[in-house]
Design an enzyme around this catalytic site. Structure first.
Site, PDB file in Angstrom:
ATOM      1  N   PRO A  94     -45.413   7.267  50.392  1.00  0.00           N
ATOM      2  CA  PRO A  94     -44.850   5.838  49.950  1.00  0.00           C
ATOM      3  C   PRO A  94     -44.323   4.948  50.927  1.00  0.00           C
ATOM      4  O   PRO A  94     -43.670   4.126  50.640  1.00  0.00           O
ATOM      5  CB  PRO A  94     -44.111   6.249  48.752  1.00  0.00           C
ATOM      6  N   GLY A  95     -43.998   5.571  52.102  1.00  0.00           N
ATOM      7  CA  GLY A  95     -43.702   4.597  53.237  1.00  0.00           C
ATOM      8  C   GLY A  95     -42.351   5.021  53.924  1.00  0.00           C
ATOM      9  O   GLY A  95     -41.859   4.547  54.743  1.00  0.00           O
TER      10      GLY A  95
ATOM     11  N   LYS B 269     -41.571   7.387  56.054  1.00  0.00           N
ATOM     12  CA  LYS B 269     -41.664   7.851  57.235  1.00  0.00           C
ATOM     13  C   LYS B 269     -41.978   6.677  58.082  1.00  0.00           C
ATOM     14  O   LYS B 269     -41.520   6.444  59.350  1.00  0.00           O
ATOM     15  CB  LYS B 269     -42.565   9.031  57.475  1.00  0.00           C
TER      16      LYS B 269
ATOM     17  N   ASP C 149     -53.063   4.174  54.305  1.00  0.00           N
ATOM     18  CA  ASP C 149     -53.213   5.239  53.234  1.00  0.00           C
ATOM     19  C   ASP C 149     -54.510   4.993  52.534  1.00  0.00           C
ATOM     20  O   ASP C 149     -54.838   3.639  52.328  1.00  0.00           O
ATOM     21  CB  ASP C 149     -51.954   5.239  52.293  1.00  0.00           C
TER      22      ASP C 149
ATOM     23  N   ASP D 141     -59.301   5.444  54.635  1.00  0.00           N
ATOM     24  CA  ASP D 141     -59.536   7.058  54.711  1.00  0.00           C
ATOM     25  C   ASP D 141     -59.022   7.427  56.202  1.00  0.00           C
ATOM     26  O   ASP D 141     -60.055   7.122  57.073  1.00  0.00           O
ATOM     27  CB  ASP D 141     -60.783   7.447  54.382  1.00  0.00           C
TER      28      ASP D 141
ATOM     29  N   CYS E 268     -45.908  19.294  53.822  1.00  0.00           N
ATOM     30  CA  CYS E 268     -44.468  20.073  53.110  1.00  0.00           C
ATOM     31  C   CYS E 268     -45.058  21.287  52.455  1.00  0.00           C
ATOM     32  O   CYS E 268     -44.985  21.340  51.243  1.00  0.00           O
ATOM     33  CB  CYS E 268     -44.205  18.704  52.426  1.00  0.00           C
TER      34      CYS E 268
END
Length: 430
Positions: free
Chosen positions: A254-255, A257, A273, A299, A371
């Protein structure tokens, strides 16, 4: 007939738990359908009960099983576990927990089970079941396959890793250094009654003593601060953006980083994305923070469709993964993932690395991140890539956070307050 106090919270928590376990929906999606008119107090309690019940779902089932003659239907099963969670792990007075949970049967169209719910919960109060001989998977409430993988990957540390996944995560924030400093914002928050302290190893990070809704946090609306775990903030340090560089954030939504990289340096950033809806969130994130990037839907594994041919100096690949490092924030992950998902994710991660490597300029740096706390999605992926790629070299991460792997570093959930994460830094030697 008016609802008993707190009944609405039990109703919506129960529906959310059933949506995750029986329908395979994410907890966020299940909570998104809660009505707007649900009071603030009921909403908070419903969140507490839904999160807690899913966090402890398997153990609660083991406590209930001896008291049940047959397996309940999904909604009733969820209600029983929500009721039992209140008795086991909350400060709700037992009589209030039982009364409100029993009252919820009417709203959930489970009125015929009213007596059974009352009997089971009161029976637990009188004679609770003991789980002295339960496995770690049951006691810590994990599926067997995941508990086994964690045991294999973490050895003697596995019990602590399992327990950390059930702990409540702190609220970490990242200060936008283009608009504020951590010291100035911390002082401003103190005046507003919001206590915070620096996050070790995170130059831009502050952790709140007590969580606050983002929109109520001084400076959030003005773009001075974002919500981001400290482990995720480490990515910007490892990428090390320098003014004038071309940088790719390959799985950017969602932005957070992307924004951190832009806050650090004047770079030409491409934020890519594959998910159109998540890209919209990314654009909103950048707009709130007053940052600009080239945002593209595409992609990362098929760059011919979106790459213009000019190499990047830095690439951040925050690869899609199981999310096992953020279970403490998303307990539904334990019940939504399957063992087969890990191999599928690892195959995708390998494909992304192979596809993006040719886009990196000689001498450039690619930071690989997940993560996940599983080696199959971290060091195994990177080690295989290095063995097959002659012009790739691992750069040692000299840090005081996490634990060294054969390649890169891995962070256990809860270590230094961080989410579970894996990082590796690769240099293009061509």
């Amino acid at each position: 007939m008016a609802e008993s106090a707190g009944t609405a919270a039990r109703v919506h928590a129960t529906r959310a738990v059933a949506a995750v376990i029986d329908q395979g929906r994410s907890l966020d999606a299940a909570m998104a359908v809660w009505p707007r008119e649900l009071s603030g107090a009921d909403r908070s309690l419903a969140r507490l009960l839904a999160y807690g019940t899913l966090r402890d779902h398997r153990r609660l089932g083991a406590l209930l099983a001896p008291k049940l003659k047959k397996k309940p239907q999904p909604l009733l099963d969820a209600l029983l576990r929500v009721g039992l969670y209140q008795l086991e792990a909350t400060r709700v007075p037992p009589h209030a927990a039982v009364h409100a949970t029993v009252a919820a049967t009417q709203k959930l169209k489970l009125a015929k089970a009213r007596g059974m719910v009352n009997a089971v919960l009161r029976g637990h109060q009188r004679e609770p079941v003991r789980l002295d001989d339960a496995s770690d998977a049951v006691a810590q409430s994990y599926p067997d396959w995941l508990a086994t993988m964690i045991a294999e990957d973490w050895g003697e540390y596995a019990p602590a890793v399992l327990a950390a996944g059930n702990a409540r995560a702190p609220m970490h924030t990242r200060v936008n250094r283009r608009r504020a400093t951590p010291a100035a914002l911390r002082e401003r928050w103190a005046e507003a009654g919001v206590a915070a302290s620096p996050i070790e190893h995170c130059a831009d990070g502050l952790t709140l003593d007590e969580p606050v809704a983002a929109e109520r946090l001084p400076g959030f609306t003005e773009g001075e601060v974002s919500i981001q775990d400290g482990a995720a903030q480490l990515a910007a340090d490892l990428v090390g953006p320098v003014d004038g560089q071309r940088v790719l954030d390959a799985c950017a939504a969602p932005g957070n980083k992307s924004a951190h990289l832009l806050e650090r340096a004047d770079i030409a950033l491409t934020a890519l994305d594959i998910d159109t809806e998540r890209v919209a969130t990314l654009e909103s994130t950048l707009a709130r923070l007053g940052l600009t990037a080239t945002v593209q839907v595409g992609d990362a594994g098929a760059p011919d469709a979106w790459w213009g041919g000019e190499p990047f100096d830095r690439i951040l690949l925050d690869a899609p993964c199981s999310g096992t490092g953020v279970i403490r924030r998303h307990p539904d992950i334990k019940w939504l993932r399957r063992a087969s998902d890990i191999a599928t994710a690892a195959a995708r991660q390998r494909a992304l690395l192979a596809a993006l490597w040719p886009l990196l300029a000689p001498g450039g740096r690619l930071v690989y991140a997940t993560c996940s706390i599983l080696r199959a999605e971290g060091v195994d992926v990177v080690a295989d890539f290095l063995s097959a790629t002659a012009d790739a070299r691992a750069v040692p991460i000299l840090a005081e956070w996490g634990r060294p792997e054969a390649v890169g570093r891995r962070i256990a959930p809860g270590d230094q307050g961080f989410d579970g994460f894996y990082y590796a830094v690769l240099e293009h030697t061509g």
